[in-house]
Design an enzyme around this catalytic site. Structure first.
Site, short mmCIF file in Angstrom:
data_model
loop_
_atom_site.label_atom_id
_atom_site.label_comp_id
_atom_site.label_asym_id
_atom_site.label_seq_id
_atom_site.Cartn_x
_atom_site.Cartn_y
_atom_site.Cartn_z
N LYS A 13 0.70 -6.86 6.09
CA LYS A 13 0.49 -6.41 7.47
C LYS A 13 -0.38 -7.41 8.24
O LYS A 13 -0.03 -7.81 9.35
CB LYS A 13 -0.18 -5.02 7.50
CG LYS A 13 0.62 -3.92 6.82
CD LYS A 13 -0.06 -2.57 6.91
CE LYS A 13 -1.37 -2.47 6.17
NZ LYS A 13 -1.29 -2.64 4.71
N ARG A 87 -2.98 6.01 9.69
CA ARG A 87 -2.75 6.08 8.24
C ARG A 87 -2.58 7.51 7.75
O ARG A 87 -2.40 7.73 6.56
CB ARG A 87 -3.96 5.49 7.56
CG ARG A 87 -3.68 4.27 6.72
CD ARG A 87 -5.03 3.77 6.27
NE ARG A 87 -4.98 2.87 5.18
CZ ARG A 87 -5.10 1.55 5.33
NH1 ARG A 87 -5.17 1.00 6.51
NH2 ARG A 87 -5.13 0.80 4.25
N ARG A 126 -5.06 -12.70 -3.52
CA ARG A 126 -5.55 -12.89 -2.14
C ARG A 126 -6.97 -13.46 -2.14
O ARG A 126 -7.83 -13.07 -2.92
CB ARG A 126 -5.55 -11.55 -1.39
CG ARG A 126 -6.25 -11.68 -0.04
CD ARG A 126 -6.02 -10.52 0.87
NE ARG A 126 -6.28 -9.24 0.24
CZ ARG A 126 -5.86 -8.08 0.75
NH1 ARG A 126 -5.15 -8.07 1.85
NH2 ARG A 126 -6.13 -6.95 0.13
N ARG A 159 -11.83 -9.76 -1.83
CA ARG A 159 -12.35 -8.52 -1.28
C ARG A 159 -12.81 -7.60 -2.40
O ARG A 159 -12.14 -7.50 -3.43
CB ARG A 159 -11.24 -7.82 -0.47
CG ARG A 159 -11.36 -8.10 1.01
CD ARG A 159 -10.21 -7.61 1.82
NE ARG A 159 -9.76 -6.25 1.57
CZ ARG A 159 -8.73 -5.70 2.20
NH1 ARG A 159 -8.06 -6.38 3.12
NH2 ARG A 159 -8.36 -4.46 1.93
N ARG A 170 -5.82 2.77 -4.01
CA ARG A 170 -5.33 2.54 -2.64
C ARG A 170 -3.83 2.82 -2.56
O ARG A 170 -3.34 3.39 -1.58
CB ARG A 170 -5.64 1.11 -2.20
CG ARG A 170 -7.11 0.92 -1.83
CD ARG A 170 -7.54 -0.52 -1.81
NE ARG A 170 -6.79 -1.36 -0.91
CZ ARG A 170 -6.75 -2.69 -0.98
NH1 ARG A 170 -7.42 -3.33 -1.92
NH2 ARG A 170 -6.03 -3.37 -0.13
P1 AP5 Z 1 -2.11 -9.23 3.62
O1 AP5 Z 1 -1.43 -9.73 4.84
O2 AP5 Z 1 -3.58 -9.40 3.50
O3 AP5 Z 1 -1.67 -7.70 3.36
P2 AP5 Z 1 -2.10 -6.35 4.07
O4 AP5 Z 1 -0.88 -5.49 4.14
O5 AP5 Z 1 -2.83 -6.64 5.35
O6 AP5 Z 1 -3.06 -5.81 2.94
P3 AP5 Z 1 -4.45 -5.05 2.97
O7 AP5 Z 1 -4.88 -4.99 1.54
O8 AP5 Z 1 -5.42 -5.65 3.95
O9 AP5 Z 1 -4.02 -3.65 3.47
P4 AP5 Z 1 -4.73 -2.34 3.26
O10 AP5 Z 1 -3.93 -1.46 4.11
O11 AP5 Z 1 -4.91 -1.89 1.86
O12 AP5 Z 1 -6.25 -2.67 3.70
P5 AP5 Z 1 -7.07 -2.40 5.03
O13 AP5 Z 1 -7.93 -3.57 5.25
O14 AP5 Z 1 -6.20 -1.91 6.13
O15 AP5 Z 1 -1.38 -9.93 2.36
C1 AP5 Z 1 -1.83 -9.72 1.04
C2 AP5 Z 1 -1.76 -11.06 0.25
O16 AP5 Z 1 -0.39 -11.43 0.09
C3 AP5 Z 1 -2.43 -12.24 0.96
O17 AP5 Z 1 -3.01 -13.05 -0.03
C4 AP5 Z 1 -1.28 -12.98 1.66
O18 AP5 Z 1 -1.55 -14.36 1.75
C5 AP5 Z 1 -0.11 -12.70 0.70
N1 AP5 Z 1 1.17 -12.49 1.40
C6 AP5 Z 1 1.37 -11.79 2.55
N2 AP5 Z 1 2.68 -11.74 2.87
C7 AP5 Z 1 3.32 -12.43 1.86
C8 AP5 Z 1 4.70 -12.72 1.61
N3 AP5 Z 1 5.68 -12.28 2.41
N4 AP5 Z 1 5.01 -13.43 0.49
C9 AP5 Z 1 4.03 -13.85 -0.35
N5 AP5 Z 1 2.70 -13.61 -0.16
C10 AP5 Z 1 2.36 -12.90 0.94
O19 AP5 Z 1 -7.96 -1.13 4.61
C11 AP5 Z 1 -9.02 -1.23 3.69
C12 AP5 Z 1 -9.73 0.11 3.58
O20 AP5 Z 1 -10.29 0.49 4.85
C13 AP5 Z 1 -8.83 1.31 3.19
O21 AP5 Z 1 -8.66 1.41 1.78
C14 AP5 Z 1 -9.63 2.49 3.78
O22 AP5 Z 1 -10.72 2.85 2.96
C15 AP5 Z 1 -10.17 1.90 5.07
N6 AP5 Z 1 -9.28 2.13 6.23
C16 AP5 Z 1 -8.63 1.17 6.95
N7 AP5 Z 1 -7.89 1.74 7.92
C17 AP5 Z 1 -8.06 3.07 7.82
C18 AP5 Z 1 -7.53 4.20 8.53
N8 AP5 Z 1 -6.64 4.06 9.54
N9 AP5 Z 1 -7.91 5.43 8.11
C19 AP5 Z 1 -8.78 5.60 7.12
N10 AP5 Z 1 -9.31 4.59 6.41
C20 AP5 Z 1 -8.96 3.33 6.74
#
Ligand code: AP5
Length: 217
Positions: A13, A87, A126, A159, A170
């Site tokens: 994402k 979410r 990552r 992270r 997660r």
């Molecule tokens: P990346 O682009 O970083 O993936 P992502 O989908 O953004 O992954 P996240 O882990 O950040 O998502 P998440 O939803 O778990 O975490 P968030 O920060 O929102 O890509 C991942 C890796 O793959 C990278 O190394 C990249 O280089 C590689 N890659 C990407 N695309 C690729 C491809 N096509 N091919 C090969 N490699 C690729 O949330 C964290 C925490 O915050 C949650 O657990 C929760 O506690 C809290 N939180 C956040 N939002 C909310 C909400 N709305 N409500 C409640 N709690 C929340």
């Protein structure tokens, strides 16, 4: 354009949102990035969020909805891309309510579909820049110099919530609480399912094809 990007942890994402905002000049609003920033700054909000994030649980809706609707209200007229929000179905409904209060709505939802084993490989590889937030991967998207950010020379980090146990939580949280958001939007919005198992350029191409077609319609 007002876009929501959905997908499991590690679906890509953040990576794809950066490409969308660069192409269409939109604002990227990542709930995870904003929460991490609050933690770094040691704010009350950041302290409240910490234990939930560290365990892989969701931060309570009332905290996240207030934080994100406030950020969205300040977005430019050109629009925004939401990454990691909403979410839960409740968050999605609250978002609709807030946007409707100033005659707006979500235009399109992109749903990144990815297999669990791909998620595991992406998340364990990552590396992120604690300074500018740039995201790399030790095999798929390497920095020019190992472990160093291309943009500002800062040492890259893993992270804290990317450990195998927290990633498992997660993913479980995603299945239990977030998958239903896809159905919520399928009942009232245009949703495009994107095969996000492909490499990042191929995923971008698929997304841009959909967005261009929508813009022309
Ligand atoms: P990346 O682009 O970083 O993936 P992502 O989908 O953004 O992954 P996240 O882990 O950040 O998502 P998440 O939803 O778990 O975490 P968030 O920060 O929102 O890509 C991942 C890796 O793959 C990278 O190394 C990249 O280089 C590689 N890659 C990407 N695309 C690729 C491809 N096509 N091919 C090969 N490699 C690729 O949330 C964290 C925490 O915050 C949650 O657990 C929760 O506690 C809290 N939180 C956040 N939002 C909310 C909400 N709305 N409500 C409640 N709690 C929340």
């Amino acid at each position: 354009m007002r876009i929501v990007l959905l997908g499991a942890p590690g679906a890509g994402k953040g990576t794809q949102c950066k490409r969308i905002v660069a192409r269409y000049d939109l604002l990227h609003l990542s709930s995870g990035d904003i929460l991490r920033q609050q933690r770094t700054e040691g704010t009350d909000l950041g302290k409240k969020a910490q234990s939930y994030m560290d365990s892989g649980a969701l931060v309570p809706d009332e905290i996240v909805v207030a934080m994100m609707t406030d950020a969205i209200r300040k977005a430019p007229d050109a629009g925004f891309v939401l990454d990691g929000f909403p979410r839960t179905v409740n968050q999605a409904a609250e978002l609709d309510k807030s946007l409707a209060s100033y005659h707006q709505g979500i235009d399109v939802v992109l749903n990144l579909n990815v297999d669990d084993q791909v998620v595991a490989e992406r998340i364990t590889g990552r590396r992120s820049c604690p300074q500018c937030g740039a995201v790399y991967h030790i095999r798929n998207m390497k920095p020019k110099v190992d472990e160093i950010c291309d943009n500002d020379g800062t040492k890259l980090i893993q992270r804290p919530d990317d450990s195998p146990e927290v990633v498992a939580n997660r993913l479980e949280t995603y299945r239990r609480q977030t998958e239903a958001v896809v159905d919520y939007y399928k009942s009232n919005r245009t949703v495009y399912d994107i095969d996000a198992n492909k490499n990042a350029d191929e995923v971008s191409t698929l997304m841009f094809e959909k967005l261009e077609a929508l813009a022309k319609a």
